[in-house]
Design a protein around this motif. Structure first.
Motif, PDB file in Angstrom:
ATOM      1  N   PHE A  82      -4.410  16.482  18.329  1.00  0.00           N
ATOM      2  CA  PHE A  82      -4.035  15.173  18.858  1.00  0.00           C
ATOM      3  C   PHE A  82      -4.976  14.804  19.984  1.00  0.00           C
ATOM      4  O   PHE A  82      -5.299  15.632  20.839  1.00  0.00           O
ATOM      5  CB  PHE A  82      -2.589  15.162  19.368  1.00  0.00           C
ATOM      6  CG  PHE A  82      -1.583  14.941  18.288  1.00  0.00           C
ATOM      7  CD1 PHE A  82      -1.279  13.656  17.867  1.00  0.00           C
ATOM      8  CD2 PHE A  82      -0.968  16.008  17.676  1.00  0.00           C
ATOM      9  CE1 PHE A  82      -0.362  13.446  16.858  1.00  0.00           C
ATOM     10  CE2 PHE A  82      -0.045  15.811  16.667  1.00  0.00           C
ATOM     11  CZ  PHE A  82       0.266  14.528  16.262  1.00  0.00           C
ATOM     12  N   PHE A  83      -5.410  13.549  19.960  1.00  0.00           N
ATOM     13  CA  PHE A  83      -6.389  13.073  20.940  1.00  0.00           C
ATOM     14  C   PHE A  83      -5.881  11.798  21.593  1.00  0.00           C
ATOM     15  O   PHE A  83      -5.287  10.942  20.940  1.00  0.00           O
ATOM     16  CB  PHE A  83      -7.738  12.826  20.250  1.00  0.00           C
ATOM     17  CG  PHE A  83      -8.303  14.086  19.678  1.00  0.00           C
ATOM     18  CD1 PHE A  83      -9.180  14.863  20.421  1.00  0.00           C
ATOM     19  CD2 PHE A  83      -7.930  14.525  18.424  1.00  0.00           C
ATOM     20  CE1 PHE A  83      -9.670  16.049  19.919  1.00  0.00           C
ATOM     21  CE2 PHE A  83      -8.423  15.712  17.903  1.00  0.00           C
ATOM     22  CZ  PHE A  83      -9.288  16.472  18.655  1.00  0.00           C
ATOM     23  N   LEU A  84      -6.106  11.698  22.900  1.00  0.00           N
ATOM     24  CA  LEU A  84      -5.673  10.544  23.671  1.00  0.00           C
ATOM     25  C   LEU A  84      -6.716   9.436  23.539  1.00  0.00           C
ATOM     26  O   LEU A  84      -7.644   9.339  24.348  1.00  0.00           O
ATOM     27  CB  LEU A  84      -5.488  10.937  25.144  1.00  0.00           C
ATOM     28  CG  LEU A  84      -4.492  12.059  25.383  1.00  0.00           C
ATOM     29  CD1 LEU A  84      -4.652  12.631  26.787  1.00  0.00           C
ATOM     30  CD2 LEU A  84      -3.077  11.563  25.163  1.00  0.00           C
ATOM     31  N   MET A  85      -6.591   8.644  22.500  1.00  0.00           N
ATOM     32  CA  MET A  85      -7.504   7.526  22.262  1.00  0.00           C
ATOM     33  C   MET A  85      -6.881   6.577  21.256  1.00  0.00           C
ATOM     34  O   MET A  85      -5.940   6.942  20.556  1.00  0.00           O
ATOM     35  CB  MET A  85      -8.871   8.015  21.790  1.00  0.00           C
ATOM     36  CG  MET A  85      -8.861   8.849  20.541  1.00  0.00           C
ATOM     37  SD  MET A  85     -10.411   9.766  20.207  1.00  0.00           S
ATOM     38  CE  MET A  85     -11.679   8.593  20.476  1.00  0.00           C
ATOM     39  N   ASN A  86      -7.405   5.363  21.214  1.00  0.00           N
ATOM     40  CA  ASN A  86      -6.860   4.413  20.248  1.00  0.00           C
ATOM     41  C   ASN A  86      -7.507   4.609  18.883  1.00  0.00           C
ATOM     42  O   ASN A  86      -8.534   5.269  18.748  1.00  0.00           O
ATOM     43  CB  ASN A  86      -6.992   2.965  20.752  1.00  0.00           C
ATOM     44  CG  ASN A  86      -8.432   2.507  20.862  1.00  0.00           C
ATOM     45  OD1 ASN A  86      -9.225   2.679  19.941  1.00  0.00           O
ATOM     46  ND2 ASN A  86      -8.772   1.894  21.981  1.00  0.00           N
ATOM     47  N   GLU A  87      -6.876   4.046  17.882  1.00  0.00           N
ATOM     48  CA  GLU A  87      -7.306   4.229  16.501  1.00  0.00           C
ATOM     49  C   GLU A  87      -8.732   3.727  16.263  1.00  0.00           C
ATOM     50  O   GLU A  87      -9.509   4.361  15.568  1.00  0.00           O
ATOM     51  CB  GLU A  87      -6.350   3.504  15.531  1.00  0.00           C
ATOM     52  CG  GLU A  87      -4.937   4.013  15.559  1.00  0.00           C
ATOM     53  CD  GLU A  87      -4.051   3.249  16.540  1.00  0.00           C
ATOM     54  OE1 GLU A  87      -4.576   2.547  17.445  1.00  0.00           O
ATOM     55  OE2 GLU A  87      -2.820   3.354  16.420  1.00  0.00           O
ATOM     56  N   ARG A  88      -9.066   2.583  16.837  1.00  0.00           N
ATOM     57  CA  ARG A  88     -10.384   1.983  16.618  1.00  0.00           C
ATOM     58  C   ARG A  88     -11.494   2.883  17.127  1.00  0.00           C
ATOM     59  O   ARG A  88     -12.462   3.165  16.421  1.00  0.00           O
ATOM     60  CB  ARG A  88     -10.456   0.619  17.296  1.00  0.00           C
ATOM     61  CG  ARG A  88     -11.771  -0.109  17.082  1.00  0.00           C
ATOM     62  CD  ARG A  88     -11.848  -1.355  17.949  1.00  0.00           C
ATOM     63  NE  ARG A  88     -11.926  -1.011  19.356  1.00  0.00           N
ATOM     64  CZ  ARG A  88     -13.057  -0.948  20.045  1.00  0.00           C
ATOM     65  NH1 ARG A  88     -14.197  -1.215  19.475  1.00  0.00           N
ATOM     66  NH2 ARG A  88     -13.059  -0.621  21.316  1.00  0.00           N
ATOM     67  N   ASP A  89     -11.366   3.368  18.361  1.00  0.00           N
ATOM     68  CA  ASP A  89     -12.397   4.233  18.930  1.00  0.00           C
ATOM     69  C   ASP A  89     -12.516   5.544  18.155  1.00  0.00           C
ATOM     70  O   ASP A  89     -13.611   6.050  17.934  1.00  0.00           O
ATOM     71  CB  ASP A  89     -12.107   4.530  20.407  1.00  0.00           C
ATOM     72  CG  ASP A  89     -12.268   3.299  21.284  1.00  0.00           C
ATOM     73  OD1 ASP A  89     -12.873   2.306  20.828  1.00  0.00           O
ATOM     74  OD2 ASP A  89     -11.781   3.331  22.427  1.00  0.00           O
ATOM     75  N   ALA A  90     -11.374   6.096  17.758  1.00  0.00           N
ATOM     76  CA  ALA A  90     -11.399   7.341  16.986  1.00  0.00           C
ATOM     77  C   ALA A  90     -12.064   7.111  15.631  1.00  0.00           C
ATOM     78  O   ALA A  90     -12.872   7.930  15.179  1.00  0.00           O
ATOM     79  CB  ALA A  90      -9.978   7.871  16.798  1.00  0.00           C
TER      80      ALA A  90
END
Length: 136
Positions: A82-90
């Motif tokens: 799990f990563f703390l980022m939004n879907e677009r950036d990921a």
């Protein structure tokens, strides 16, 4: 394609119970089978697949580990994938890594398949800075 040793899905999932985070991983199963297994184990709401790429690579496990390493600064301290980022950036980060893997094989544009064609158009618009929709 003699260099090909492994293939599978790279996926980007979201979960209503983990807002602001995305789950990034790989599987050799079909995405449908993988999602069914994950959702059966989920105690709350189901996971949703934001994007998925089918890739051919040297090692799916190493590909996943490199993605996680690349995004280590965004990793949730309590969960490996799990990563703390939004879907677009990921999606952009993953897509760029998928393209780099394709370049290693010299197969740009031939080995990548996204589950959502509209998303790939959105990513390409973001990367090129072109806000207009792609021509049909």
């Amino acid at each position: 394609m003699s260099n090909k040793k492994d293939s599978g899905w790279v996926y980007l999932l979201t979960h209503k119970g983990r807002r602001g985070m995305v789950r990034i991983g790989t599987t050799r199963q079909t995405m449908e089978a993988h999602m069914a297994g994950m959702n059966a184990a989920s105690l709350s709401s189901p996971y949703e697949c934001f994007a998925a790429w089918y890739i051919h690579c040297f090692s799916l496990g190493h590909f996943e580990q490199f993605l996680w390493l690349m995004l280590a600064g965004r990793r949730n301290a309590f969960s490996d994938n799990f990563f703390l980022m939004n879907e677009r950036d990921a999606a952009i980060a993953i897509h760029l890594h998928v393209l780099k893997e394709a370049e290693l094989f010299g197969l740009y544009g031939k080995i990548i398949r996204m589950a959502d064609d509209e998303l790939i158009l959105n990513i390409m618009r973001l990367l090129t800075g072109n806000p207009r929709k792609a021509d049909p």
